[in-house]
Design an enzyme around this catalytic site. Structure first.
Site, short mmCIF file in Angstrom:
data_model
loop_
_atom_site.label_atom_id
_atom_site.label_comp_id
_atom_site.label_asym_id
_atom_site.label_seq_id
_atom_site.Cartn_x
_atom_site.Cartn_y
_atom_site.Cartn_z
N TYR A 123 -1.82 9.49 4.99
CA TYR A 123 -2.54 9.46 6.26
C TYR A 123 -2.06 10.62 7.11
O TYR A 123 -0.94 11.09 6.94
CB TYR A 123 -2.27 8.13 7.00
CG TYR A 123 -2.59 6.95 6.13
CD1 TYR A 123 -3.90 6.55 5.93
CD2 TYR A 123 -1.58 6.28 5.43
CE1 TYR A 123 -4.21 5.51 5.08
CE2 TYR A 123 -1.88 5.23 4.58
CZ TYR A 123 -3.19 4.84 4.42
OH TYR A 123 -3.49 3.81 3.56
N ARG A 124 -2.89 11.03 8.04
CA ARG A 124 -2.43 12.11 8.90
C ARG A 124 -1.42 11.55 9.89
O ARG A 124 -1.62 10.48 10.47
CB ARG A 124 -3.61 12.78 9.60
CG ARG A 124 -4.07 12.16 10.88
CD ARG A 124 -5.35 12.82 11.33
NE ARG A 124 -5.51 12.83 12.76
CZ ARG A 124 -6.65 13.17 13.36
NH1 ARG A 124 -7.71 13.51 12.64
NH2 ARG A 124 -6.75 13.19 14.67
N ASN A 126 0.82 -1.20 0.00
CA ASN A 126 0.00 0.00 0.00
C ASN A 126 0.86 1.25 0.00
O ASN A 126 1.92 1.30 0.64
CB ASN A 126 -0.91 0.00 1.23
CG ASN A 126 -1.85 1.19 1.22
OD1 ASN A 126 -2.61 1.36 0.28
ND2 ASN A 126 -1.77 2.02 2.24
N VAL A 127 0.39 2.23 -0.75
CA VAL A 127 0.98 3.57 -0.74
C VAL A 127 -0.17 4.52 -0.44
O VAL A 127 -1.09 4.64 -1.26
CB VAL A 127 1.61 3.92 -2.11
CG1 VAL A 127 2.29 5.29 -2.04
CG2 VAL A 127 2.59 2.84 -2.54
N GLY A 128 -0.18 5.12 0.72
CA GLY A 128 -1.33 5.95 1.10
C GLY A 128 -0.91 7.18 1.88
O GLY A 128 0.17 7.21 2.48
N GLU A 136 -0.56 0.96 -6.33
CA GLU A 136 -0.58 2.40 -6.59
C GLU A 136 0.52 2.81 -7.58
O GLU A 136 0.32 3.70 -8.41
CB GLU A 136 -0.42 3.18 -5.28
CG GLU A 136 -1.64 3.18 -4.38
CD GLU A 136 -1.77 1.94 -3.52
OE1 GLU A 136 -0.88 1.04 -3.61
OE2 GLU A 136 -2.75 1.82 -2.77
N MET A 162 -11.22 1.71 7.02
CA MET A 162 -11.54 1.41 5.62
C MET A 162 -10.29 1.44 4.74
O MET A 162 -10.35 1.08 3.57
CB MET A 162 -12.53 2.43 5.05
CG MET A 162 -13.94 2.29 5.58
SD MET A 162 -14.05 3.01 7.21
CE MET A 162 -15.77 2.69 7.59
N HIS A 163 -9.16 1.92 5.25
CA HIS A 163 -7.97 2.07 4.42
C HIS A 163 -7.06 0.85 4.53
O HIS A 163 -7.04 0.16 5.56
CB HIS A 163 -7.23 3.35 4.81
CG HIS A 163 -8.00 4.60 4.49
ND1 HIS A 163 -7.69 5.82 5.01
CD2 HIS A 163 -9.07 4.80 3.69
CE1 HIS A 163 -8.54 6.73 4.55
NE2 HIS A 163 -9.38 6.13 3.75
N GLU A 183 -9.45 18.35 10.01
CA GLU A 183 -9.47 17.29 8.99
C GLU A 183 -10.10 17.76 7.67
O GLU A 183 -10.64 18.86 7.58
CB GLU A 183 -10.25 16.08 9.53
CG GLU A 183 -9.36 15.05 10.22
CD GLU A 183 -8.58 14.23 9.22
OE1 GLU A 183 -8.75 14.43 8.02
OE2 GLU A 183 -7.77 13.38 9.66
#
Lengths: 474, 97
Positions: free
Chosen positions: A165-166, A161-163, A225, A182-183, A274
């Site tokens: 996020y805070r 995964n490449v995401g 990704e 959900m991620h 957010e």
């Protein structure tokens, strides 16, 4: 035009007049965030901002609002900066058709020039961190790509995964991260924690602009990704192995932070303003230990302001939220014409569709709710006729004005899942969802008194082109 | 699994209480590269972090907005996100998600 590193894109923005260099001395707070808050209000051609004279720092370089207008989003995709919103989405769809495009492995990544390890891996030595909003619990990193592998299947490159996020900076070598259930990274962490293990991560900052787009695209769990980046770039994404974790990371990043999410550990985090335009926080969240930082000489810190929409994040997660939903809906329902999921990452989704028979539009709306992204978003789905452009909000309002009768066109489904940040939820994570059928009923749904709709005259399109030409020539 | 996050700096300094939770133990995280311009401080209890050059509304207890204040009770009641799953021993079968 593909950019292999962040600086290449900054140069392109500069040449196009889309990068504003502010060389007056500014305070780290509140000046930089306030400027980035203001920048998108300059309109569809708002520039990126670049600061390099920040009080108290000796060599800070901070770039913000890099994706923060449709002009900059177009340039990130190598399109002319005048390209319209709907045209950018349509081009995104066309390029996705070439997915997957395998990445290219390169030696000598630009971030390998400098290294801090162990006790020396102090994030304050590398990044000129700043606070964004008043109520934020500290300094945040909110535009980094976080790379992780599925611990149960680490060789499966699709499941990596490449995401984005805070990430809250909690100490010199300590970060907090928010893995929304959900991620994909939440699934990786879940597996690691069931096994009593840490989850290795690489966090890359200052990425070439398509990496930021794919890292915030709601892709399916087994879609890679980097292979989407190749499709969008029109050229393979250049990658290298991160030295400590071996994780695949962009070749051209400014900074690569490596470490682990410490298994089974939680600590107070937030709040943070957010993408919903509301603060969330005061929760116990996972903790990252930094073990190694690699960085390019004179690194540029790319940052993102987010607040009451629209801000940069809304441009970053606009087209890339529309396209996967469009693709997934079209698999089952080729009648779907277009999807606009640009509002708050798709908490509202507008779909235009042809109707197979009466009741069909409601089925399309329900399908939106059961897409992977719809499980966490899509609180309201508006379905409109095929001749209504979902990107043209006045047309959508016309459809709501004349095609929608609450007696038969509102479908409210109780107690569905939504991401915990959604402020309207009954309890965090659970909400009712609404489908609004604003299409013209077709048989055997014979409600309404529609008669015949007025349509554009056959000559209108020709006249539109003619008028545009005349107006331009004035 | 490890629990090796480095301890936060244990050097309480004589500064004002935490703007957010009023805790008295404040730790020094870092200082400005140009000496003496600002410091970055952190509350040892609620982990609020701030730069001393920020506006009063972020740095002083008496100017800190009420809606952002935290109490020890708030911290104690904070939910776990995401929840830590039960440990699965070898042979426990596939996880249910």
């Amino acid at each position: 035009m593909a950019y292999d590193d962040f600086r290449g894109f900054l140069d392109a923005l500069r040449k196009e007049g889309q990068l504003l260099h502010i060389d007056d001395e500014v305070m780290p707070e509140p000046d930089i965030a306030a400027a980035a808050n203001a920048a998108p209000r300059l309109g569809g051609h708002a520039p990126a901002l670049y600061f390099d004279n920040v009080k108290g720092f000796t060599d800070a370089r901070i770039a913000l609002n890099v994706h923060g207008s449709w002009a900059n989003h177009a340039l990130a995709l190598g399109l002319p900066k005048e390209t319209g919103t709907k045209e950018q989405v349509e081009e995104f769809i066309r390029r996705w058709d070439t997915f997957p495009v395998a990445p290219e492995w390169r030696d000598d990544p630009v971030w390998a020039e400098n290294t801090l390890e162990g006790e020396d891996a102090d994030i304050f030595r590398v990044l000129p961190l700043i606070r964004l909003n008043d109520g934020d619990g500290g300094f945040y990193i909110d535009k980094a790509a976080v790379i992780s592998k599925d611990p149960a299947d680490p060789e499966h490159s699709g499941k990596q995964n490449v995401g984005i996020y805070r990430i809250e900076v909690k100490g010199r070598r300590t970060l907090a991260i928010q893995p929304v259930p959900m991620h994909d990274i939440a699934q990786h962490l879940h597996t690691a924690e069931e096994r009593g293990e840490d989850l290795p991560v690489a966090i890359t900052l200052g990425n070439e602009p398509v990496i930021s787009i794919v890292a915030s695209t709601p892709m399916e769990y087994e879609q890679n990704e980097y292979e989407l980046a190749g499709a969008l770039r029109g050229a393979p994404a250049p990658l290298s192995r991160a030295p400590l974790t071996g994780l695949p990371v962009p070749w051209g990043s400014e900074v690569v932070i490596e470490g682990v999410i410490e298994g089974r550990k939680r600590e107070i985090e937030g709040p943070f303003g957010e993408f919903t335009g509301h603060y969330s926080g005061g929760r116990n969240m996972p903790v990252i230990r930094i073990d190694r930082i690699s960085y390019r000489t004179n690194p540029v810190f790319e940052h993102l302001y987010l607040g009451m929409p629209w801000t940069e994040v809304d441009y970053l997660i606009a087209a890339n939220t529309c396209v996967p939903l469009y693709k997934q809906l079209r698999r089952d329902f080729p009648e779907v014409q277009a999807v606009n999921a640009m509002y708050t990452h798709g908490l509202v989704v507008i779909v235009s569709t042809k109707k197979r028979y009466g009741g069909f539009a409601k089925a399309v709306g329900m399908r939106v709710l059961t897409t992977p992204h719809g499980l966490g978003y899509a609180a309201t789905v508006i379905v409109v006729d095929e001749d209504v452009d979902p990107f043209d909000l006045p047309q959508v309002m016309w459809a709501l004005s004349t095609k929608m009768n609450p007696a038969g066109d509102l479908v409210q489904i109780p107690n569905l899942s939504v991401l915990e940040l959604a402020p309207q939820a009954i309890t965090p994570g659970i909400t009712d969802k609404l489908i609004i059928d604003a299409t013209t009923p077709v048989a055997p749904d014979n409600r309404g008194n529609y008669g015949t709709q007025v349509r554009d005259l056959p000559e209108t399109a020709e006249w539109l082109a003619r008028l545009q030409k005349l107006a331009t020539a004035r | 699994m490890s629990d090796t996050t480095p301890p936060r700096a244990a050097s309480p300094r004589p500064v004002s209480p935490c703007p957010r939770c009023a805790h008295e133990t404040i730790e020094h995280i870092t200082g400005s590269p140009v000496p003496g311009v600002w410091e970055v401080l952190q509350c040892a209890r609620c982990l609020y972090m701030w730069r001393t050059s920020e506006p009063a509304r972020r740095t002083r207890r008496d100017a800190y907005p009420e809606e952002f204040m935290l109490t020890p009770e708030d911290i104690g009641a904070a939910p776990e996100v995401p929840a830590v799953p039960p440990l699965r021993g070898p042979g426990a079968g596939p996880a249910t998600r």
